[in-house]
Scaffold this motif. Sequence first.
Motif, PDB file in Angstrom:
ATOM      1  N   GLU A 231       0.823  -1.205   0.000  1.00  0.00           N
ATOM      2  CA  GLU A 231       0.000   0.000   0.000  1.00  0.00           C
ATOM      3  C   GLU A 231       0.864   1.264   0.000  1.00  0.00           C
ATOM      4  O   GLU A 231       0.617   2.210  -0.759  1.00  0.00           O
ATOM      5  CB  GLU A 231      -0.916   0.000   1.225  1.00  0.00           C
ATOM      6  N   ALA A 232       1.887   1.288   0.850  1.00  0.00           N
ATOM      7  CA  ALA A 232       2.740   2.470   0.961  1.00  0.00           C
ATOM      8  C   ALA A 232       3.526   2.733  -0.320  1.00  0.00           C
ATOM      9  O   ALA A 232       3.840   3.883  -0.645  1.00  0.00           O
ATOM     10  CB  ALA A 232       3.701   2.298   2.132  1.00  0.00           C
ATOM     11  N   MET A 233       3.832   1.671  -1.076  1.00  0.00           N
ATOM     12  CA  MET A 233       4.566   1.818  -2.330  1.00  0.00           C
ATOM     13  C   MET A 233       3.638   2.110  -3.510  1.00  0.00           C
ATOM     14  O   MET A 233       4.107   2.301  -4.638  1.00  0.00           O
ATOM     15  CB  MET A 233       5.408   0.565  -2.598  1.00  0.00           C
ATOM     16  N   GLY A 234       2.320   2.156  -3.245  1.00  0.00           N
ATOM     17  CA  GLY A 234       1.354   2.468  -4.292  1.00  0.00           C
ATOM     18  C   GLY A 234       1.214   1.377  -5.331  1.00  0.00           C
ATOM     19  O   GLY A 234       0.872   1.654  -6.493  1.00  0.00           O
ATOM     20  N   LEU A 235       1.421   0.128  -4.918  1.00  0.00           N
ATOM     21  CA  LEU A 235       1.352  -0.994  -5.845  1.00  0.00           C
ATOM     22  C   LEU A 235      -0.010  -1.677  -5.751  1.00  0.00           C
ATOM     23  O   LEU A 235      -0.759  -1.489  -4.797  1.00  0.00           O
ATOM     24  CB  LEU A 235       2.458  -2.011  -5.530  1.00  0.00           C
ATOM     25  N   SER A 236      -0.327  -2.462  -6.755  1.00  0.00           N
ATOM     26  CA  SER A 236      -1.568  -3.240  -6.748  1.00  0.00           C
ATOM     27  C   SER A 236      -1.320  -4.562  -7.464  1.00  0.00           C
ATOM     28  O   SER A 236      -0.345  -4.711  -8.212  1.00  0.00           O
ATOM     29  CB  SER A 236      -2.704  -2.468  -7.437  1.00  0.00           C
ATOM     30  N   ARG A 237      -2.190  -5.503  -7.230  1.00  0.00           N
ATOM     31  CA  ARG A 237      -2.113  -6.821  -7.864  1.00  0.00           C
ATOM     32  C   ARG A 237      -0.758  -7.488  -7.630  1.00  0.00           C
ATOM     33  O   ARG A 237      -0.192  -8.113  -8.545  1.00  0.00           O
ATOM     34  CB  ARG A 237      -2.398  -6.713  -9.372  1.00  0.00           C
ATOM     35  N   VAL A 238      -0.258  -7.347  -6.445  1.00  0.00           N
ATOM     36  CA  VAL A 238       0.983  -8.029  -6.080  1.00  0.00           C
ATOM     37  C   VAL A 238       0.631  -9.426  -5.585  1.00  0.00           C
ATOM     38  O   VAL A 238      -0.202  -9.589  -4.696  1.00  0.00           O
ATOM     39  CB  VAL A 238       1.747  -7.260  -4.989  1.00  0.00           C
ATOM     40  N   GLU A 239       1.261 -10.423  -6.160  1.00  0.00           N
ATOM     41  CA  GLU A 239       1.008 -11.806  -5.748  1.00  0.00           C
ATOM     42  C   GLU A 239       2.001 -12.190  -4.652  1.00  0.00           C
ATOM     43  O   GLU A 239       3.206 -12.050  -4.822  1.00  0.00           O
ATOM     44  CB  GLU A 239       1.164 -12.755  -6.932  1.00  0.00           C
ATOM     45  N   GLN A 280       5.012   3.527  10.407  1.00  0.00           N
ATOM     46  CA  GLN A 280       5.941   4.650  10.484  1.00  0.00           C
ATOM     47  C   GLN A 280       7.317   4.248   9.947  1.00  0.00           C
ATOM     48  O   GLN A 280       7.980   5.018   9.237  1.00  0.00           O
ATOM     49  CB  GLN A 280       6.063   5.147  11.920  1.00  0.00           C
ATOM     50  N   ALA A 281       7.740   3.046  10.259  1.00  0.00           N
ATOM     51  CA  ALA A 281       9.038   2.566   9.776  1.00  0.00           C
ATOM     52  C   ALA A 281       9.044   2.403   8.254  1.00  0.00           C
ATOM     53  O   ALA A 281      10.042   2.721   7.586  1.00  0.00           O
ATOM     54  CB  ALA A 281       9.393   1.236  10.453  1.00  0.00           C
ATOM     55  N   ILE A 282       7.948   1.925   7.689  1.00  0.00           N
ATOM     56  CA  ILE A 282       7.822   1.805   6.235  1.00  0.00           C
ATOM     57  C   ILE A 282       7.918   3.182   5.602  1.00  0.00           C
ATOM     58  O   ILE A 282       8.659   3.397   4.621  1.00  0.00           O
ATOM     59  CB  ILE A 282       6.489   1.124   5.851  1.00  0.00           C
ATOM     60  N   LYS A 283       7.173   4.141   6.145  1.00  0.00           N
ATOM     61  CA  LYS A 283       7.189   5.513   5.633  1.00  0.00           C
ATOM     62  C   LYS A 283       8.600   6.096   5.675  1.00  0.00           C
ATOM     63  O   LYS A 283       9.085   6.684   4.687  1.00  0.00           O
ATOM     64  CB  LYS A 283       6.231   6.370   6.456  1.00  0.00           C
ATOM     65  N   ASP A 284       9.269   5.940   6.790  1.00  0.00           N
ATOM     66  CA  ASP A 284      10.622   6.465   6.952  1.00  0.00           C
ATOM     67  C   ASP A 284      11.600   5.812   5.972  1.00  0.00           C
ATOM     68  O   ASP A 284      12.434   6.486   5.366  1.00  0.00           O
ATOM     69  CB  ASP A 284      11.134   6.242   8.374  1.00  0.00           C
ATOM     70  N   THR A 285      11.494   4.513   5.837  1.00  0.00           N
ATOM     71  CA  THR A 285      12.414   3.772   4.971  1.00  0.00           C
ATOM     72  C   THR A 285      12.237   4.179   3.522  1.00  0.00           C
ATOM     73  O   THR A 285      13.214   4.396   2.796  1.00  0.00           O
ATOM     74  CB  THR A 285      12.201   2.256   5.124  1.00  0.00           C
TER      75      THR A 285
END
Length: 290
Positions: A231-239, A280-285
């Motif tokens: 979600e944070a990377m703005g991806l979709s349809r990831v298997e 928060q860690a995902i956002k920071d990274t």
Amino acid sequence: MGEVTVYDNLSSGSKEFLQQHFGKSNFRFIEADLLNFDVLSEAIAHHDIVFHLAANFDVRAGITNTRLDLQQGVLATHNVLESMRLKQVDKIVFASSSTVYGEAGTRAIAEDYGPLLPISFYGASKLACEGFISAFRHIFDMQAWIFRFANVVGSRANHGVISDFIRKLKQNSGELEVLGDGTQEKPYLYVDDCVDGILFGLDHFQEQINVLNLGTDAFTNVTAIANMVVEAMGLSRVEFKYTGGNRGWKGDVPQVRFDMTKMKNSGWKARYNSDESVRQAIKDTLSNNE
């Protein structure tokens, strides 16, 4: 503020993280290994307290090199303690881990849980280090604070599930390998809360030896983390491709729960819960990798 010495071999860190402190009169940086006893002993002299945060950072690496955690954990810690004894430094703060508890299932573990039967060399090393600290504390009149960390996450981490997922998705945005079956659940602690908790525990617990869980009493599973990263990377349809089994690797503890009563009763609580720490860690990274 008193003088601060950072002693690090930079095996998993970077001088960039300390850049703002270079040039300050009360700051000193020594690039050296804890296994270099002579250098370490001289570095420890004239200090009031030691924060011993160093260890092998890759739990899985111990599977192929069974001496790794012995050397970078137990022997390194002995060098720290012996240097303290020789230089008459009597206070130590030690970064231990939930891995010392072994497999307690979904039971919330308090600090007096036992027997302690770790299932990884990393966990065995941390438990052995706790034992050496306890013995040095008793024989040489030291004072110790042992913090058993939950999974600490934050922007500068270069290993662990969050950075692993981000790295994999940057290589292939359509597929994500997830170790285990994704049901592994552990408490995650944001790094700022970790630092705050250490300093709080240091001020509020004054026994000769203080053993404290540091984390949250909530937990997050691996599939949820994968979804947060996607979600944070703005991806979709990831298997999601699960490797199977109820743990990521041999030595991985699939279910961890912390009883945080001891710290809570003293007045401390993490600012972020487990899910919030991960987000928060995902956002920071991601921000740091742009």
